[in-house]
Write a protein that holds these residues in place. Structure first.
Motif, PDB file in Angstrom:
ATOM      1  N   MET A   1       0.591  -1.190   0.041  1.00 28.52           N
ATOM      2  CA  MET A   1      -0.039  -0.174   0.139  1.00 28.52           C
ATOM      3  C   MET A   1       1.419   1.137   0.160  1.00 28.52           C
ATOM      4  SD  MET A   1      -2.753   1.959   2.848  1.00 28.52           S
ATOM      5  CE  MET A   1      -4.175   0.417   2.723  1.00 28.52           C
ATOM      6  N   LYS A   2       0.314   2.791  -1.102  1.00 25.92           N
ATOM      7  CA  LYS A   2       1.107   3.320  -0.538  1.00 25.92           C
ATOM      8  C   LYS A   2       0.665   4.602   0.742  1.00 25.92           C
ATOM      9  CE  LYS A   2       1.890   3.711  -6.092  1.00 25.92           C
ATOM     10  NZ  LYS A   2       1.818   4.422  -7.288  1.00 25.92           N
ATOM     11  N   GLU A   3       1.465   4.568   1.631  1.00 29.55           N
ATOM     12  CA  GLU A   3       0.940   5.282   2.445  1.00 29.55           C
ATOM     13  C   GLU A   3       0.554   6.594   2.338  1.00 29.55           C
ATOM     14  OE1 GLU A   3       0.716   2.153   3.966  1.00 29.55           O
ATOM     15  OE2 GLU A   3       2.510   2.061   4.778  1.00 29.55           O
ATOM     16  N   GLU A  28     -14.519 -10.830   4.942  1.00 32.50           N
ATOM     17  CA  GLU A  28     -14.918  -9.580   3.441  1.00 32.50           C
ATOM     18  C   GLU A  28     -16.290  -9.354   3.912  1.00 32.50           C
ATOM     19  OE1 GLU A  28     -15.365 -14.024   1.733  1.00 32.50           O
ATOM     20  OE2 GLU A  28     -13.338 -14.388   1.543  1.00 32.50           O
ATOM     21  N   TYR A  29     -17.245  -9.305   4.532  1.00 29.54           N
ATOM     22  CA  TYR A  29     -18.360  -8.809   4.630  1.00 29.54           C
ATOM     23  C   TYR A  29     -18.200  -7.128   5.338  1.00 29.54           C
ATOM     24  CZ  TYR A  29     -22.126 -11.844   4.304  1.00 29.54           C
ATOM     25  OH  TYR A  29     -23.010 -12.814   4.009  1.00 29.54           O
ATOM     26  N   ALA A  30     -17.011  -7.281   6.114  1.00 21.36           N
ATOM     27  CA  ALA A  30     -16.888  -5.764   6.836  1.00 21.36           C
ATOM     28  C   ALA A  30     -15.981  -5.152   5.796  1.00 21.36           C
ATOM     29  CB  ALA A  30     -16.115  -6.061   7.726  1.00 21.36           C
ATOM     30  N   PHE A  31     -15.097  -5.147   4.729  1.00 17.50           N
ATOM     31  CA  PHE A  31     -14.505  -5.243   3.555  1.00 17.50           C
ATOM     32  C   PHE A  31     -15.887  -4.352   2.592  1.00 17.50           C
ATOM     33  CE2 PHE A  31     -12.919  -5.286  -0.540  1.00 17.50           C
ATOM     34  CZ  PHE A  31     -11.809  -4.764  -0.135  1.00 17.50           C
ATOM     35  N   VAL A  39      -8.072  -5.810   4.635  1.00 18.83           N
ATOM     36  CA  VAL A  39      -8.889  -5.751   5.923  1.00 18.83           C
ATOM     37  C   VAL A  39      -6.964  -5.937   6.221  1.00 18.83           C
ATOM     38  CG1 VAL A  39      -9.655  -7.174   7.507  1.00 18.83           C
ATOM     39  CG2 VAL A  39     -10.677  -5.974   5.958  1.00 18.83           C
ATOM     40  N   TRP A  40      -6.581  -5.456   7.721  1.00 19.45           N
ATOM     41  CA  TRP A  40      -5.300  -6.561   8.088  1.00 19.45           C
ATOM     42  C   TRP A  40      -6.085  -7.513   9.045  1.00 19.45           C
ATOM     43  CZ3 TRP A  40      -2.179  -1.264   9.799  1.00 19.45           C
ATOM     44  CH2 TRP A  40      -1.898  -0.084   8.529  1.00 19.45           C
ATOM     45  N   ASN A  74      -5.769  -9.618  -2.582  1.00 19.62           N
ATOM     46  CA  ASN A  74      -4.940  -8.743  -2.373  1.00 19.62           C
ATOM     47  C   ASN A  74      -5.180  -7.644  -1.781  1.00 19.62           C
ATOM     48  OD1 ASN A  74      -2.967  -9.769  -4.770  1.00 19.62           O
ATOM     49  ND2 ASN A  74      -5.062  -8.862  -6.172  1.00 19.62           N
ATOM     50  N   SER A  75      -6.363  -7.684  -0.573  1.00 18.78           N
ATOM     51  CA  SER A  75      -7.134  -6.711  -0.248  1.00 18.78           C
ATOM     52  C   SER A  75      -7.136  -7.083   1.010  1.00 18.78           C
ATOM     53  CB  SER A  75      -8.372  -6.290  -0.135  1.00 18.78           C
ATOM     54  OG  SER A  75      -8.991  -5.459  -1.808  1.00 18.78           O
TER      55      SER A  75
END
Length: 208
Positions: A1-3, A28-31, A39-40, A74-75
């Protein structure tokens, strides 16, 4: 990710012993529901509510299972901040740390329904609740929507916080059940990603 870019970041903390499909589904639901950028997944290294180390899988092993579970998504990313801490990790400290080093991001801390009703007993809830938005998972048909809504209103008024409901379906089984099935030499193929199942079998985890 580009900070340098602003991001909406979900934080999925947990012991992940092991990570399973319900964890992935919740993320996935939160995303989707809150249009998050990432999501970390953050395995606990030394959580205050589980201070006894007896029987807990090594943090590095649990982190590796998370890495395998989210590979190719990727997310989703593995966040090892708490894994590498020797001190007890308190949620308010972690979220304040993230807010300090990533001021360009807005954080969404994902919790279960049980945590919503106990969060006032956490260490410095007032600091956690002002450091991020809280997403409280409400499992349709299991948790009582109206009761959770009332609690959220109460907490938001008390702490001037931003707590929101995350409606999800009933999700799978618990890590404890998976560990027991491993001990009993039963299949866990339907409950964890295939790479995690293979890792558990290869390293003979949860069999003692």
């Amino acid at each position: 990710m580009k900070e340098q870019k602003t991001g909406r970041i979900g934080i999925m903390g947990g012991t992940f012993d092991p990570i399973h499909n319900a964890h992935i589904m919740l993320a996935e639901y939160a995303f989707r529901e809150y249009q998050l950028d990432e999501v970390w997944f953050m395995p606990n290294g030394n959580p205050p509510h589980k201070q006894s180390q007896k029987g807990r899988t090594d943090a590095g092993v649990r982190a590796e299972m998370v890495r395998l579970a989210i590979a190719g998504k990727n997310s989703f990313r593995l966040e090892e901040y708490e894994v590498h801490r020797k001190e007890i990790s308190y949620s308010y400290e972690t979220m304040e740390h993230f807010r300090e080093i990533y001021p360009e991001h807005h954080f969404y801390f994902i919790i279960g329904a049980d945590s919503l009703f106990s969060i006032e007993n956490w260490v410095h809830p007032e600091r956690l609740l002002t450091a991020c938005t809280i997403l409280a998972a409400c499992r349709a048909g299991v948790n009582h929507y109206d009761i959770m809504e009332e609690k959220i209103i109460e907490l938001n008024q008390k702490f001037q916080s931003d707590i929101r409901l995350l409606i999800t379906p009933v999700m799978g089984t618990a890590s404890q059940d998976i560990r027991q099935r491993c001990k009993d030499r039963q299949s866990i193929a339907e409950d964890v990603p295939k790479a995690v199942e293979e890792y558990i079998i290869r390293h003979h985890l949860y069999q003692n």
